[in-house]
Design a protein around this motif. Sequence first.
Motif, short mmCIF file in Angstrom:
data_model
loop_
_atom_site.label_atom_id
_atom_site.label_comp_id
_atom_site.label_asym_id
_atom_site.label_seq_id
_atom_site.Cartn_x
_atom_site.Cartn_y
_atom_site.Cartn_z
N SER A 465 0.84 -1.20 0.00
CA SER A 465 0.00 0.00 0.00
C SER A 465 0.88 1.25 0.00
O SER A 465 0.50 2.26 -0.60
CB SER A 465 -0.97 -0.01 1.17
OG SER A 465 -0.31 0.29 2.36
N SER A 469 0.35 3.85 -2.90
CA SER A 469 -0.01 5.23 -2.57
C SER A 469 1.07 6.20 -3.02
O SER A 469 0.76 7.30 -3.50
CB SER A 469 -0.24 5.37 -1.07
OG SER A 469 -1.25 4.48 -0.66
N ASP A 763 -2.96 5.06 6.64
CA ASP A 763 -3.20 3.72 6.11
C ASP A 763 -2.82 2.65 7.13
O ASP A 763 -3.48 1.64 7.27
CB ASP A 763 -2.38 3.49 4.83
CG ASP A 763 -2.96 4.25 3.66
OD1 ASP A 763 -4.01 4.88 3.86
OD2 ASP A 763 -2.36 4.21 2.58
N ARG A 766 -5.40 2.27 9.74
CA ARG A 766 -6.54 1.50 9.27
C ARG A 766 -6.19 0.00 9.25
O ARG A 766 -6.97 -0.84 9.68
CB ARG A 766 -6.94 1.97 7.87
CG ARG A 766 -8.40 1.77 7.60
CD ARG A 766 -8.84 2.52 6.34
NE ARG A 766 -8.24 3.85 6.24
CZ ARG A 766 -7.60 4.29 5.14
NH1 ARG A 766 -7.48 3.52 4.10
NH2 ARG A 766 -7.08 5.51 5.11
#
Lengths: 802, 218
Positions: A465, A469, A763, A766
């Motif tokens: 990620s 990103s 992120d 999360r």
Amino acid sequence: MVWTGLTALLSHWRRRPVQLAMLLLGLSLATALWSAVQAINGEARASYDRAAAILGQDRLAQLVREDGARMDQQVFVRLRRAGWLVSPVIEGEMRFGDVRLRVLGIDPLTLPPQAQQVNVAVGDELLPFITAPGVLYAAPETATRLTEQATPPVRVAEGLPPGTVLTDIGQAQVLLGAKDKISRLLLWPDQPIGRAPLKVTAPGLTLRQPSETGDLARLTDSFHLNLTAFGFLAFAVGLFIVHSAIGLAFEQRRQVFRTLRALGLPARVLVLLLIAELLIFALLAGLVGVALGYVVASALLPDVAATLRGLYGADVPGTLSIRPAVWAAGLAIAVIGTLVAAAQSLWRLWHLPLLAAAQPRAWARASERALRAQGVAAMVLLLTAAGIAQFGSGLEAGFALLAALLLGAALALPLVLTGILQLGGRLVRGPLAEWFWADTRQQLPGLSLALMALLLALAANVGVSTMVSSFRLTFTGWLDQRLAAELYVTARTEAEATAIHDWLAQRSDAVLPIWSVEGRVAGQPAAIYGVADHATYRDNWPILSAVPEVWDRIAAGDGALINEQLARRQELGLGDQITLPGGWRASIVGVYSDYGNPIGQVIIGIDTLVQHYPDVSRLRYAIRIAPGKAEALAAGLRAQFGLPAQNVIDQAGIKVFSLKVFERTFRVTAALNVLTLGVAGLAMFASLMTLSGMRLPQLAPVWAMGLTRRHLAWLELSRGLLLAALTMLAAVPVGIALAFVLLAVVNVEAFGWRLPMHLFPGDWARLAALALLAAGLAAAAPAWRLARLSPSDLLKVFAHER
Amino acid sequence: MLLRLHQIDKFYPTGEGPLHVLNGIDLSLEAGKSLALTGESGSGKSTLLHLVAGLDSPDAGEIHLGGTNIVGLNDTALAALRRATVGLVFQQFNLIPSLDVAANLAFQARLAGRPDPAWLKVLAKRLGLAQVLTRYPEQLSAGQQQRVAIGRTLAARPRLVLADEPTGNLDEATGDAVLDLMLSLVAETGAALLMVTHSNRLANRLNARVHLHAGRLV
Ligand SMILES: Nc1ncnc2c1ncn2[C@@H]1O[C@H](COP(=O)(O)OP(=O)(O)O)[C@@H](O)[C@H]1O
Ligand SMILES: [Mg+2]
């Protein structure tokens, strides 16, 4: 005896269906993720092979120009006259409405039989094929896409790659706007003796030997390697479940093993029986796994196909076909995985002394020495990773680096957690808190495999990620620079293009040509663009490095800009010379970033382009105008020239489209990531369930001394959460390292561009919440069971029979 | 009267219908006194002890401990009772495996909110555990483990010590030594002792004894 033995062994599973379910589930999930990736890769490879095999390219040698540019049809005539048995082919890309296609033009009269893709030379088929407006042959899928478009008559032909149409060379030359040009010549396998040498008849042509793999297969290799790596990671994580389930089942059956041995069953036979049992499970789970893999693959394939089209221009059908190879490979990997996961248990069994006392907790209590050995192995792996990072190169080295990094980190985890828990235990006060930390530390050996699996899944998540990103951020910024013009227009004919240009001259701030030719530069496919001397480029172009006054030099026809991937792949830098199609040379004056483009790109001044390639198709323009007026101008353009909507595109439209392609590109990795995390959660659940049965002797004294079962259950739940949280903490640095390797090594090798890394702590938060949720769910069932346990079950711990 | 049982009944569900383990048991024990509970294996001694400790509940009857009837109390209240009033010594699986000897010894007293380091030191010395305070239970002999269990129970100064064949897992010589220690330390703290044993020899060393047979005391 053997039969009795087998039934005795199998009866274990009847009494423990949950354990059996875990084993089968772990194995099928692992196999499923692996097979899904294999099925996707297999589908893509098959379509590359079809593309590579078109017109017998995998069997026939060809004559091409060294620079990849088209040659005059005259060359064909000369070679035929000199006795060469050759057949001309023209190839190019074009649009029918919004459908982009590869057009292949052939000469049915001279085509070698090996290159016969579609039999056009029979009976009534030939005449319509070679006379205007011609016939387009296309795969069923492609033909369907063309039904809405204005094209010559389309006929369906099986065996053509998707996105390709086959037509007569004369028609193709008209469609592609390349009169009297051909791309290459196919050589008949048997050539007459005594023909004139190539050098004399057709200087500048070279012989290209038949190749099994096309450019596509080579270009997309890294993408598929990427997927394979992820599939393997998911598989490895799944094996953790299998390993712990098998280990537990072996430990619980020690008594049975001993009895069977004592009754005269040889150790060899016992091991063989157990292997047979495992093979049955492996085949069963393998079948389910491959079937499940197909489900996952067909869910993911549309996105993969979109990615391959967007990123590499490769056309892969969006539907799966069932491949025997995938089934065989899936079953094989399930069997191999099972045996690997069971190796340790089988080895121990082989060395089991006949009368050794049962030690139900022995396997959970990894000795200090084992922990130390693991620490040493982790060190070695991490040092190896550092070594590869320092000295290695190439995509394989990149993946080796990833593997060493991840495995090293996973092996180091129990050691790190032990340290943290020791420290935590020293910092807290109060008997319960101290016990909680000490007891959590004691649980580590039994949970470490599951936690390692969780670490791998979380680190992969953080790493990927972060990469995606970072890429997204860079990509959006880059799009803003790159797409500076407000409108882009494509004319249908050159005459229309000229009219549009003149019409726009008074109505816009600038009309900038976007003209290009295709060819080979430094041995790889590339497009050469000409740019006007305009502030649009001077102010916005995403230059990575350049000589001073670079735009002046481009405008003066002195030098070329190349994109990053061309520079990296061919190790070209400022000041180096490149040979462009047509044989002229230019020196590199700058390198710019060009994300998402699979092929090389060269930018030269527009005048230079026209001068070297007078035939360049002059259909596209970028239009500069005050943003507020763009929409009205676009409408005016369409109305004035009757242009279809998609021929006039605004900046926002392209951006939306590009970002959509981008998002789809990474949806597959995201999906694999989530699935891997799910498997890791399941591994944790399996381990916690397993351990909960053995926990009672550790919990019962605390209960007897004055804690309620509910309280104990809460503590058990918190223990799972604490371990997951600590693992998440450990996963962040590992994930960042992973992202760094992906961005700085793997991406550079695979795509040819290097991206700056950006960190997104939001992120991680999360992901941490997700990990805690997974751990909470995994720990909830055993905790619930504990809370509802009857006192007499707890009291049994103290009963004398034990 | 510290402990008084009145008409206690206990059934266990089994395959062949309910098993009437305890049938109308009446029993009492004064503070500071010791009572031996003997009986055949399977006669229900442990069951009775567990009921007194609040670890399980009877199907009928009353158990008065320190003046309150503990039958029908909820889990939390029973847990509090175990912390505050009772000390337990089982035959085995007494100790917390993840804590070292020192932490095991101090655990119950701290849990009960009555830590007393000086007394703990005395106990460790008397029980011969001063040298093994940093070891873990699995590194101790069975006799040492039982001494830790006794020390841990007495460190909290409970009013009632319940022991279920505390020396059943030990050889005779070690068992006698451990029992001697336990009896004298219990006497010093002034706690009452209810001890399950199937040995007449050991039972005779306590103030009084009762025998359990066929669900009844004789
Ligand atoms: N949880 C239980 N479920 C069913 N029967 C039990 C249970 N616990 C004990 N029993 C039975 O109750 C009887 C008394 O057990 P116990 O109190 O342990 O006896 P003792 O301690 O005197 O040996 C035995 O027959 C035993 O099998
Ligand atoms: Mg008993």
